[in-house]
Design an enzyme around this catalytic site. Structure first.
Site, PDB file in Angstrom:
ATOM      1  CG  ASP A  53      -3.875  -0.424  15.342  1.00  0.00           C
ATOM      2  OD1 ASP A  53      -5.068  -0.191  15.075  1.00  0.00           O
ATOM      3  OD2 ASP A  53      -3.308  -0.003  16.371  1.00  0.00           O
TER       4      ASP A  53
ATOM      5  CG  ASP B 199      -8.421   9.813  21.934  1.00  0.00           C
ATOM      6  OD1 ASP B 199      -8.983   8.869  21.327  1.00  0.00           O
ATOM      7  OD2 ASP B 199      -7.210   9.784  22.227  1.00  0.00           O
TER       8      ASP B 199
ATOM      9  CG  ASP C 296      -8.526   9.803  17.215  1.00  0.00           C
ATOM     10  OD1 ASP C 296      -7.998  10.850  17.603  1.00  0.00           O
ATOM     11  OD2 ASP C 296      -8.360   8.712  17.796  1.00  0.00           O
TER      12      ASP C 296
END
Ligand code: ATP
Ligand code: MG
Length: 416
Positions: A133, A55, A57
């Site tokens: 992260d 995907d 983002d």
């Protein structure tokens, strides 16, 4: 303040042709409206690695409301993270506003165990970087000049094929224990090593994963096993002690009976192959496999108490499912499929008559049959059943009818 390393358009391999058209539309519209707009996260990482992103983002300095005003096909979602979803038919492009720093926070954004409760303070790109992260997930592709912005040293981690947490790994795992699963997922998917400093805390912290809401863990579990690298993921999860937190009954069953691991690996290999061939995968199938041995063992125990088979199986399922669903919940629709697969295993032993016909016409026949044959491949004593149904499916309709006809005539018609 940290200096960013700016990699100009000629110095990296990303071209606009590789970026999804709808993501580009969103990037350009934000940019043309005077906002900053970047492709971020896995999209940039995967493109740099020559992979096809799952995907795309987008990060921006526009607030969710400003994003909504720019796109008619936009919905705002999320409580903890307010995000804008821009819809293009079935495709959704996620647009997130830069988040500010939260670690030095005094407003009670972290709970007593260091968990993030809220994360809705907007900020700048420079602040947004540090709440991501792993370094490899913190690259920003700038639509204004097609450069890639690297604050954390992500480029060198990509070169060294390393997953490394931004900041202090233990603190960041405590903030959000799901990051431990993400570390494993990316390591398996990208074939990267988890950096020593980022892997060490996992052994100690694995158990805090159990504090994560069951619905989120279910979503993560699906991502783990439907990534196309399920076998490797499974092995890493077990290595770090994460698997036993997600599937304690399965882990116990594997330790008791190493053969069961053979079956699970067969199932996961099969899942990986199906994903490679772009065939559909149903999460109920992997879950049915993960809980199969525990269900079987409980059924056998109940059968020993002379309970009828169907009742014993139903009770066994209840016993196994209720603790599991407290860890990883599952939509009812999926647990129904899982139960069908389990109930059909015994019924697949019927090779003739109405019973066999009704098994064959069952909506879950194909899944149950695949399950049966994987059991057979893993050495369970169901080879004959798998063979029968394999050959049966190759027959034409007429021949199938004939094959199911009862083999022997009724012996006597005198007594009812
Ligand atoms: P993929 O889409 O291939 O699974 P991804 O890295 O894009 O991987 P997403 O879950 O799509 O992962 O999240 C997009 C980005 O958001 C990540 O790359 C990361 O920068 C950030 N992110 C997502 N989840 C977290 C988290 N739990 N903690 C910190 N940052 C996160
Ligand atoms: Mg992503």
């Amino acid at each position: 303040m940290t200096e960013a390393n700016i990699i100009s358009r000629g110095e990296h391999g990303i071209s606009r042709e590789q970026i999804d058209d709808n993501a580009l539309k969103v990037l350009y519209r934000l940019h043309n409206a005077g906002f900053q707009a970047y492709l971020v996260g896995g999209g940039v990482r995967d493109l740099l690695l020559g992979l096809e992103p799952k995907d795309f983002d987008i990060a921006t300095d526009a607030t969710p409301d400003e994003v909504r005003r720019l796109f008619r096909n936009c919905r705002l979602i999320g409580r903890r993270f307010r995000l804008a979803h821009v819809h293009f038919g079935r495709e959704i492009i996620e647009v997130a506003t830069f988040r500010g720093a939260h670690s030095s926070d005094k407003n009670g954004v972290l709970d007593d165990s260091g968990r993030i409760l809220r994360d809705n303070v907007y900020g700048t790109l420079e602040e947004d970087v540090w709440r991501r992260d792993f370094k490899v997930n913190a690259l920003y592709y700038n639509i204004a000049d097609f450069s890639v912005i690297d604050y954390t040293g992500a480029m060198s981690d990509i070169d060294q094929r390393t997953i490394r947490m931004i900041g202090d790994a233990e603190t960041r795992y405590r903030e959000d224990p799901v990051r431990m699963l993400r570390a494993v997922r990316f390591a398996a998917k990208l074939d990267f090593k988890i950096h020593k400093d980022s892997e060490q805390p996992i052994y100690q912290l694995a158990s805090i994963l159990s504090e994560i809401p069951a619905a989120r863990l279910f979503d993560e579990a699906i991502k783990l096993f439907h990534s196309g690298n399920a076998v490797k993921t499974f092995e890493l999860l077990r290595h770090y002690g994460l698997y036993e937190v997600l599937f304690p009954q399965t882990e116990a069953a594997i330790r008791e009976d190493p053969e069961y691991e053979v079956f699970l690996i067969k199932v996961l290999q099969n899942t990986d192959l199906r994903i490679m061939d772009a065939k559909p995968v149903n999460p109920a199938f992997v879950f049915a496999a993960m809980l199969w041995q525990p269900v079987l063992a409980n059924t056998q125990r109940l059968l020993a108490d002379t309970m009828p088979y169907n009742l014993a199986l139903q009770k066994a399922i209840d016993r196994v499912l209720s603790p599991q669903l407290r860890i990883t919940s599952m939509p009812k629709r999926l647990s129904m499929i899982m139960k069908d697969i389990w109930f059909l295993q015994e019924r697949l032993k019927n090779h003739s008559g109405k019973r066999a016909a009704s098994v064959f016409s069952h909506q879950r026949f194909r899944a149950a049959y695949d399950f049966l044959c994987l059991r057979s491949a893993a050495g369970e004593n169901v080879e004959k059943d798998c063979q029968f149904w394999t050959q049966f499916q190759e027959l034409g309709e007429k021949e199938q009818e004939k094959a199911l006809r009862p083999k022997r005539r009724p012996q006597s018609r005198t007594k009812k």
